[in-house]
Design an enzyme around this catalytic site. Structure first.
Site, PDB file in Angstrom:
ATOM      1  N   SER A 268      -9.353  11.385  67.658  1.00  0.00           N
ATOM      2  CA  SER A 268     -10.616  11.106  66.985  1.00  0.00           C
ATOM      3  C   SER A 268     -11.253  12.375  66.447  1.00  0.00           C
ATOM      4  CB  SER A 268     -11.559  10.388  67.948  1.00  0.00           C
ATOM      5  OG  SER A 268     -12.788  10.126  67.307  1.00  0.00           O
ATOM      6  N   GLU A 269     -11.970  12.232  65.329  1.00  0.00           N
ATOM      7  CA  GLU A 269     -12.539  13.355  64.581  1.00  0.00           C
ATOM      8  C   GLU A 269     -13.520  14.185  65.394  1.00  0.00           C
ATOM      9  OE1 GLU A 269     -12.233  10.144  63.707  1.00  0.00           O
ATOM     10  OE2 GLU A 269     -12.964   9.902  61.657  1.00  0.00           O
ATOM     11  N   ASN A 270     -14.174  13.550  66.374  1.00  0.00           N
ATOM     12  CA  ASN A 270     -15.157  14.316  67.137  1.00  0.00           C
ATOM     13  C   ASN A 270     -14.481  15.363  68.020  1.00  0.00           C
ATOM     14  OD1 ASN A 270     -14.193  12.010  68.440  1.00  0.00           O
ATOM     15  ND2 ASN A 270     -15.989  11.795  69.739  1.00  0.00           N
ATOM     16  N   GLY A 271     -13.182  15.182  68.318  1.00  0.00           N
ATOM     17  CA  GLY A 271     -12.490  16.241  69.041  1.00  0.00           C
ATOM     18  C   GLY A 271     -11.820  15.801  70.319  1.00  0.00           C
TER      19      GLY A 271
END
Lengths: 241, 217, 241, 217
Positions: free
Chosen positions: B46-49
């Site tokens: 996921s893009e948030n990390g």
């Protein structure tokens, strides 16, 4: 200032904010946004603030709490969907919003933090987000120029900090915090725990303290997450009221 | 509508094979981890990390352990946390095997529109442009039509484009389409629908590979 | 390939190297360069290799061991002072050397790894290193375009790895390893310790395993450091012979 | 010569004040941590990826804990390790208070040449360009003259430039010079040398702030 003890109280921090400042704030949908620093920002009374961050939070979460007060003049972000009031302000012309693709936004902030003069990418080429961007031709290929971003002030939420400002983070609350921490002229960190120098393993430090100017102890998360709210449709209502 | 979304997500989950690294967009795709066969050895990114997140935790959800929509997830053995810049480094450089995104419109040649309805709805572009840019296998999930019945699989997108020629597969509650070399083809009709239904609710031109397959048998 | 178990033996790795490949290698003066992978590279017999890394090592340390065999065709680096033989080969026209400022070199490799099309900087403007570089004008200011760098193969030295390839590093042996790890089409990691998935704390992972293709167990450092050698003047001699 | 190097390094160590973050180049500057008054509260940073290193360890030197020259150091409380890209991020963005570098030539307006003697010696540029670019306070250390007696403090550098107008102070075994607004001035004559020695061995034009100070007294 003693660089080996950057801990101050919120009254000191309040005076670091100013009208029309460029404010970098961390967090992803409010996760990783420093809750007490947001309240401090609100209490400081500053207005006409130029915001730079991932998203607009929720109306009652993170930077959203500040945006709904109509004291932000502009916002550079990748997403504002979770804060319908930000969308309304934008449509009413009261908040100037510049959208940046999320990863490119992170790279622009990082470029500002590490002292680069810009990056080139073909992400977004041909879309409406490319319309006002400078195009650079290299070897007959066209790329978009993406400018570096810095803040007059940056606010960050860490899990642990030592008094020099070495930082660790908590799971996905890390998100853009390490990037934001590097790009503020003045970086203020709210930490869940503050320890003495020597108490952090040098290997576990995610952000070295050189980037940090002020440290405050966190008051903890003081909002309800969207998934804690039974009726998620009423996003505009403040669920704590 | 909840059922439709679940159905689309469930069908999409079948696209996921062992050993894949998969990014899930917000909206319908975020339902997938809870619907996926738990024996599937996949790593969700996921893009948030985060790389390696699992289903919604049964108890003690953690506000600091969530997906890109901020909803609680779990972490699997071999998972890791990192900053968002690195998360997008993985995405742009083509390390994600498959991305499953929500869509507002998809055109017959695979253009994706999924971030803005000018003057009406502004969710914002999020990480969609980069996912569409860097991911080999991009699957778009959506309800087949808008609430007013207007087709969302179109000849040419009327909404602003997220990325051009990027969608490889479309999954709706009615059908599954493949897009190969800018050509749309019908691959599957979902239970309860007929070819006629799909023809009536799809603006885009498509070939029917189901008929072709029958013909070849 | 099983992405959950990337451990192979050196015979497998040997076949991943090829003549004229672009090879990214990690390390700073040999610290953080994978010793067993360097030997494996040498044993593979490949030649005409195009090297990209921080420096030329020492003649008996790190990539220097390969360079002195005259099987490298070109080198992009920031420093070759510790390997006089590299300097001789350069002056004789047998090794084409491109110097890049050290931090910009790191950023170019990072840009390659994270899928950017280039960076702009004013580091080096007006110097001989800027002579063949493309100049980009943005708002009437001139910047140097620095191209992204990637490798066909990248070799990395980690402290710990799990079988998926999540990596941690050892003190200043971290240096450019995390950057190099991201920028190889095929990334091969030599790890001092390999553990099962789940044995690394997700917070301590420095390089996520998504970037890693192959893992081999390290045979350990098999050279003497310059400070372990009584007569440091004889840098050209192999001190182990 | 060893004595000369130690003497220059010792004098340079006096420039370091409590609370500074200082980068040390390879060569003479790397001698400083061992010569510095141990009560000075300083954090040394190095391009390979460490902030907060201390003197050479008395025992058990570690090959994986070194400075930019690869020589063993120790780490102090509050120190950290990070990758080289971040190390240079600190440098370019101006977070380093002081850099102390070796030099081949410095011109009277503060141009630095320290990385190449074309056709002869090619150490390579290393991190010098970025240190000169980003650091507010750049100090150059060198022997006053070349082995053949040729001055190294010159009107105009004959060697390729590392960075222009960057050096703020020059420390040699003979003297200390300050460079302010592209003007070189003599600040200090080292024990055992006379003004005449310095005039004879310095090609650059300089004002004599020692005389000015005397004159003002």
């Amino acid at each position: 200032m003693d660089i080996f003890n950057k801990v101050v109280d919120y009254e000191v921090v309040k005076k670091l904010f100013f009208d029309e400042m460029k404010l970098l704030y961390s967090g992803f949908g409010g996760v990783g946004t420093p809750p007490s620093l947001i309240d401090c920002l609100i209490e400081s009374g500053v207005k006409e603030v130029n915001l730079i961050g991932n998203d607009a939070g929720f109306p009652w979460i993170g930077i959203g709490k500040f945006i709904v007060l109509k004291r932000a003049k502009s916002l550079i972000a990748s997403h504002i969907g979770s804060n319908p009031i930000a969308g309304e302000l934008m449509h009413e012309g009261k908040l100037k919003v510049e959208f940046s693709p999320q990863g490119i936004l992170n790279e622009r902030i990082r470029a500002g933090g590490v002292g680069l003069n810009g990056i080139l990418t073909d992400v977004g080429k041909g879309t409406i987000l490319a319309e006002n961007k400078t195009v650079v031709k290299i070897d007959n290929k066209e790329f978009l120029f993406e400018s570096p971003l810095t803040g007059d002030v940056g606010i960050v939420h860490a899990a642990k900090a030592d008094t020099f400002g070495n930082l660790t983070f908590n799971k996905t609350a890390r998100n853009n915090n390490p990037i934001i921490a590097m790009a503020g002229k003045t970086t203020i960190v709210e930490a869940d725990e503050i320890v003495a120098m020597g108490q952090l393993d040098p290997e576990e430090v995610v952000v070295p303290g050189i980037y940090v100017n002020y440290l405050v102890p966190s008051g903890g998360i003081n909002w309800k997450w969207i998934w804690e709210i039974p009726d998620k449709r009423s996003q505009k209502e403040h669920p704590l009221k | 509508m909840g059922d439709t979304r679940q159905k689309i997500a469930k069908r999409a989950s079948l696209e996921i094979a062992d050993g894949m690294i998969v990014n899930l967009g917000i909206g319908i795709p975020s339902l997938i981890p809870d619907l996926l066969d738990s024996s599937t050895k996949v790593l969700f990114q996921s893009e948030n990390g985060i790389l390696g997140f699992g289903p919604t935790p049964k108890e003690n959800p953690d506000g600091a352990l969530g997906n890109a929509a901020g909803y609680p997830v779990s972490i699997v053995d071999g998972g890791s946390y990192f900053d968002s810049a690195i998360a997008f480094g993985m995405i742009r450089s083509g390390r994600i095997d498959m991305a499953i995104l929500g869509a507002l419109q998809v055109s017959e040649n695979g253009d994706l529109a999924n971030w803005i309805v000018p003057g009406k709805r502004v969710p914002g572009v999020g990480g969609a442009m980069e996912l569409a840019y860097g991911t080999k296998n991009l699957i778009a999930l959506m309800q087949h039509c808008e609430k007013d019945g207007k087709p969302k699989i179109v000849r040419k997108c009327t909404l602003p484009i997220t990325a051009f020629n990027c969608v490889k597969k479309i999954i709706t509650e009615m059908a599954v389409f493949q897009i190969t070399e800018a050509q749309l083809s019908l691959e599957e009709i979902m239970a309860g629908y007929t070819l006629k239904d799909i023809e009536n609710h799809t603006e885009a031109e498509f070939t029917n590979s189901l008929q072709l397959k029958e013909h070849n048998q």
